[in-house]
Design an enzyme around this catalytic site. Structure first.
Site, PDB file in Angstrom:
ATOM      1  N   SER A 234       0.830  -1.211   0.000  1.00 31.08           N
ATOM      2  CA  SER A 234       0.000   0.000   0.000  1.00 31.08           C
ATOM      3  C   SER A 234       0.875   1.277   0.000  1.00 31.08           C
ATOM      4  CB  SER A 234      -1.078   0.011   1.072  1.00 31.08           C
ATOM      5  OG  SER A 234      -2.024  -1.021   0.813  1.00 31.08           O
TER       6      SER A 234
ATOM      7  N   HIS B 219       2.738  14.901   5.284  1.00 35.06           N
ATOM      8  CA  HIS B 219       2.582  16.314   4.922  1.00 35.06           C
ATOM      9  C   HIS B 219       3.050  17.111   6.137  1.00 35.06           C
ATOM     10  CE1 HIS B 219       0.225  14.772   1.618  1.00 35.06           C
ATOM     11  NE2 HIS B 219      -0.568  14.152   2.472  1.00 35.06           N
TER      12      HIS B 219
ATOM     13  N   CYS C 178      -1.088  -3.442   3.929  1.00 32.89           N
ATOM     14  CA  CYS C 178      -1.940  -4.613   3.757  1.00 32.89           C
ATOM     15  C   CYS C 178      -1.122  -5.879   3.978  1.00 32.89           C
ATOM     16  CB  CYS C 178      -2.566  -4.626   2.368  1.00 32.89           C
ATOM     17  SG  CYS C 178      -3.808  -3.318   2.208  1.00 32.89           S
TER      18      CYS C 178
END
Lengths: 133, 133
Positions: free
Chosen positions: A64, A69, A84
């Protein structure tokens, strides 16, 4: 890719005392290391420095992705660690980033992905330096 | 970047009837369009096709990111649409993807990011084609 069943950790790191929230090379290195520590297989990454400040970046993994940020002006970073398959440990990445960002206050939420049965169920956590959680 | 205050939609699209869940170019185009429809400013993207099947991709935007992971063998796609700032509409992207992926059953969760006060609060939604939600 592995099974769609996975864990997605959403993390909010507040009051970050590290000096490199605005450094794209440093944040990239940090996230690649967090991906490795979580046990993931890195397949690519993309990072961007904003003007006047802030870094955004994503590490694409076979299981995944991780995303960050940063808002240096708020000493804040948002992070996603979505893995995952059952053999990964996204919480190891979470702890590593908490330490390296020198966050004094944090929130996290773990969400189960990829199964209708669990229905995006979640559990929340928070802590700060004095609580030591 | 804009204000750290933002909305993060986690979406699970089940029973996708579209024929291109395993096409990296098609999924890339889809996600770039979803980013535009949400009102975001695209700054980069990275997509990867897995062997034997599955596509992973991220669109980095000035207001955070969009991510997708597809499991064609399960007719399933997980999507994240994380937009910071008040002027964007991530739900427009969610609806666009729901239509284009031809998902017959879906789950979504909206999580508030970037503020200690809201504490990663969330609201959940679900629907299917017969309910029309």
């Amino acid at each position: 890719m592995t099974s769609p069943f996975g864990k997605h950790i959403l993390a909010e790191y507040f009051e970050c005392e590290c000096t490199y929230l605005d450094s794209e090379p440093a944040i990239r290195e940090l996230m690649l290391e967090a991906a490795s520590i979580s046990g993931s297989t890195i397949v690519g990454n993309i990072f961007h420095h904003f003007n006047p400040h802030g870094v955004t970046g994503v590490v694409v993994i076979a299981e995944s992705h991780l995303a960050i940020h940063t808002w240096p002006e708020f000493r804040y970073a948002s992070v996603d660690i979505f893995t995952c398959g059952m053999h990964l440990d996204p919480w190891a990445g979470f702890e590593y980033l908490k330490q390296r960002l020198q966050s004094r206050k944090w929130l996290s939420k773990e969400i189960i992905r990829g199964t209708m049965d669990e229905g995006l169920s979640s559990s929340a956590h928070s802590g700060n330096v004095s609580s030591g959680i």
